[in-house]
Write a protein that holds these residues in place. Structure first.
Motif, mmCIF file in Angstrom:
data_model
loop_
_atom_site.group_PDB
_atom_site.id
_atom_site.type_symbol
_atom_site.label_atom_id
_atom_site.label_comp_id
_atom_site.label_asym_id
_atom_site.label_seq_id
_atom_site.Cartn_x
_atom_site.Cartn_y
_atom_site.Cartn_z
ATOM 1 N N ALA A 91 -0.333 18.794 -5.187
ATOM 2 C CA ALA A 91 -0.230 20.252 -5.199
ATOM 3 C C ALA A 91 1.034 20.772 -5.881
ATOM 4 O O ALA A 91 1.052 21.879 -6.372
ATOM 5 C CB ALA A 91 -0.297 20.781 -3.765
ATOM 6 N N GLY A 92 2.085 19.978 -5.906
ATOM 7 C CA GLY A 92 3.340 20.458 -6.493
ATOM 8 C C GLY A 92 4.084 19.321 -7.168
ATOM 9 O O GLY A 92 3.475 18.358 -7.634
ATOM 10 N N ASP A 93 5.397 19.432 -7.195
ATOM 11 C CA ASP A 93 6.229 18.395 -7.818
ATOM 12 C C ASP A 93 6.849 17.463 -6.787
ATOM 13 O O ASP A 93 7.527 16.507 -7.145
ATOM 14 C CB ASP A 93 7.369 19.048 -8.616
ATOM 15 C CG ASP A 93 6.834 19.925 -9.736
ATOM 16 O OD1 ASP A 93 5.767 19.591 -10.286
ATOM 17 O OD2 ASP A 93 7.481 20.945 -10.039
ATOM 18 N N THR A 94 6.660 17.762 -5.509
ATOM 19 C CA THR A 94 7.329 17.022 -4.449
ATOM 20 C C THR A 94 6.317 16.335 -3.548
ATOM 21 O O THR A 94 5.279 16.902 -3.221
ATOM 22 C CB THR A 94 8.198 17.989 -3.607
ATOM 23 O OG1 THR A 94 9.051 18.712 -4.495
ATOM 24 C CG2 THR A 94 9.051 17.242 -2.615
ATOM 25 N N LYS A 95 6.650 15.101 -3.170
ATOM 26 C CA LYS A 95 5.786 14.327 -2.285
ATOM 27 C C LYS A 95 6.643 13.723 -1.179
ATOM 28 O O LYS A 95 7.764 13.295 -1.420
ATOM 29 C CB LYS A 95 5.106 13.226 -3.093
ATOM 30 C CG LYS A 95 4.107 12.436 -2.289
ATOM 31 C CD LYS A 95 3.063 11.786 -3.155
ATOM 32 C CE LYS A 95 3.586 10.587 -3.895
ATOM 33 N NZ LYS A 95 2.551 9.839 -4.567
ATOM 34 N N ARG B 50 0.839 -1.209 0.000
ATOM 35 C CA ARG B 50 0.000 0.000 0.000
ATOM 36 C C ARG B 50 0.874 1.259 0.000
ATOM 37 O O ARG B 50 0.573 2.233 -0.676
ATOM 38 C CB ARG B 50 -0.943 -0.001 1.209
ATOM 39 C CG ARG B 50 -2.251 -0.734 0.919
ATOM 40 C CD ARG B 50 -3.323 -0.406 1.929
ATOM 41 N NE ARG B 50 -3.025 -0.927 3.255
ATOM 42 C CZ ARG B 50 -3.249 -2.173 3.642
ATOM 43 N NH1 ARG B 50 -3.776 -3.037 2.803
ATOM 44 N NH2 ARG B 50 -2.953 -2.566 4.850
ATOM 45 N N VAL B 51 1.966 1.220 0.772
ATOM 46 C CA VAL B 51 2.902 2.345 0.810
ATOM 47 C C VAL B 51 3.480 2.572 -0.587
ATOM 48 O O VAL B 51 3.543 3.706 -1.073
ATOM 49 C CB VAL B 51 4.040 2.090 1.831
ATOM 50 C CG1 VAL B 51 5.163 3.089 1.655
ATOM 51 C CG2 VAL B 51 3.507 2.133 3.262
ATOM 52 N N SER B 52 3.882 1.495 -1.253
ATOM 53 C CA SER B 52 4.457 1.601 -2.598
ATOM 54 C C SER B 52 3.453 2.177 -3.588
ATOM 55 O O SER B 52 3.811 3.006 -4.432
ATOM 56 C CB SER B 52 4.942 0.232 -3.083
ATOM 57 O OG SER B 52 6.007 -0.211 -2.264
ATOM 58 N N GLU B 53 2.196 1.752 -3.486
ATOM 59 C CA GLU B 53 1.150 2.271 -4.380
ATOM 60 C C GLU B 53 0.937 3.760 -4.143
ATOM 61 O O GLU B 53 0.821 4.537 -5.088
ATOM 62 C CB GLU B 53 -0.171 1.523 -4.158
ATOM 63 C CG GLU B 53 -0.174 0.125 -4.748
ATOM 64 C CD GLU B 53 -1.380 -0.697 -4.309
ATOM 65 O OE1 GLU B 53 -2.376 -0.106 -3.810
ATOM 66 O OE2 GLU B 53 -1.320 -1.926 -4.455
ATOM 67 N N LEU B 54 0.909 4.160 -2.877
ATOM 68 C CA LEU B 54 0.736 5.568 -2.541
ATOM 69 C C LEU B 54 1.911 6.383 -3.084
ATOM 70 O O LEU B 54 1.723 7.440 -3.680
ATOM 71 C CB LEU B 54 0.644 5.744 -1.023
ATOM 72 C CG LEU B 54 0.591 7.201 -0.549
ATOM 73 C CD1 LEU B 54 -0.806 7.765 -0.737
ATOM 74 C CD2 LEU B 54 1.024 7.323 0.889
ATOM 75 N N ALA B 55 3.116 5.886 -2.907
ATOM 76 C CA ALA B 55 4.321 6.596 -3.355
ATOM 77 C C ALA B 55 4.367 6.702 -4.876
ATOM 78 O O ALA B 55 4.923 7.651 -5.417
ATOM 79 C CB ALA B 55 5.566 5.893 -2.836
ATOM 80 N N ALA B 56 3.784 5.738 -5.573
ATOM 81 C CA ALA B 56 3.824 5.722 -7.045
ATOM 82 C C ALA B 56 2.950 6.804 -7.664
ATOM 83 O O ALA B 56 3.173 7.214 -8.798
ATOM 84 C CB ALA B 56 3.395 4.348 -7.559
ATOM 85 N N GLY B 57 1.953 7.271 -6.914
ATOM 86 C CA GLY B 57 1.056 8.298 -7.449
ATOM 87 C C GLY B 57 1.742 9.646 -7.581
ATOM 88 O O GLY B 57 2.746 9.914 -6.934
ATOM 89 N N LYS B 58 1.210 10.490 -8.419
ATOM 90 C CA LYS B 58 1.758 11.836 -8.620
ATOM 91 C C LYS B 58 1.425 12.738 -7.426
ATOM 92 O O LYS B 58 0.427 12.528 -6.756
ATOM 93 C CB LYS B 58 1.156 12.451 -9.884
ATOM 94 C CG LYS B 58 1.607 11.774 -11.152
ATOM 95 C CD LYS B 58 2.250 12.797 -12.072
ATOM 96 C CE LYS B 58 2.758 12.206 -13.347
ATOM 97 N NZ LYS B 58 3.991 11.496 -13.242
#
Length: 125
Positions: A64-68, A53-61
């Motif tokens: 609000a900006g370019d950084t997550k 689930r963490v990997s799926e969340l991290a894979a998304g764009k």
């Protein structure tokens, strides 16, 4: 400047989350409160399913900006769950910064440890 993108913090969950958020504010200039691009996930025992689930969340764009920023706080983590995070920590999506918080680094797999930078928590005692 090539900034490191994956960190481990040895601390209790709330203290580690605070350290990660302060880092994101200082180093990335991000506002962390009410920011959809700062995800905090808390676990007792991190399972393989949680890691996916963490990997799926991290894979998304980023929204609000370019950084997550993805902050994962766990009391313990199964070795299989850590293995499931290896690829993500090795090659996170562009603009994604990862923080893995554990109360002790004793159970951290050497393969995962080799892919992260350990952030020192400055104890003000």
């Amino acid at each position: 400047m090539n900034r490191h993108h994956a960190f481990v913090i040895e601390a209790e969950a709330e203290e580690g989350i605070e350290v990660a958020q302060e880092w994101a504010e200082k180093e990335l200039g991000m506002k962390v409160q009410a920011n959809p691009d700062v995800a905090v996930m808390r676990y007792g025992l991190l399972s393989v399913e949680d890691a996916r689930r963490v990997s799926e969340l991290a894979a998304g764009k980023a929204f609000a900006g370019d950084t997550k920023v993805v902050i994962i706080a766990a009391t313990r983590a199964y070795h299989e769950a850590q293995n499931a995070l290896l690829k993500l920590f090795e090659e996170p999506p562009p603009g994604t910064y990862l923080f893995f918080i554990l109360p002790s680094l004793g159970g951290l797999l050497p393969t995962l440890r080799s892919r992260v930078q350990i952030l020192d928590v400055k104890h003000s005692v």
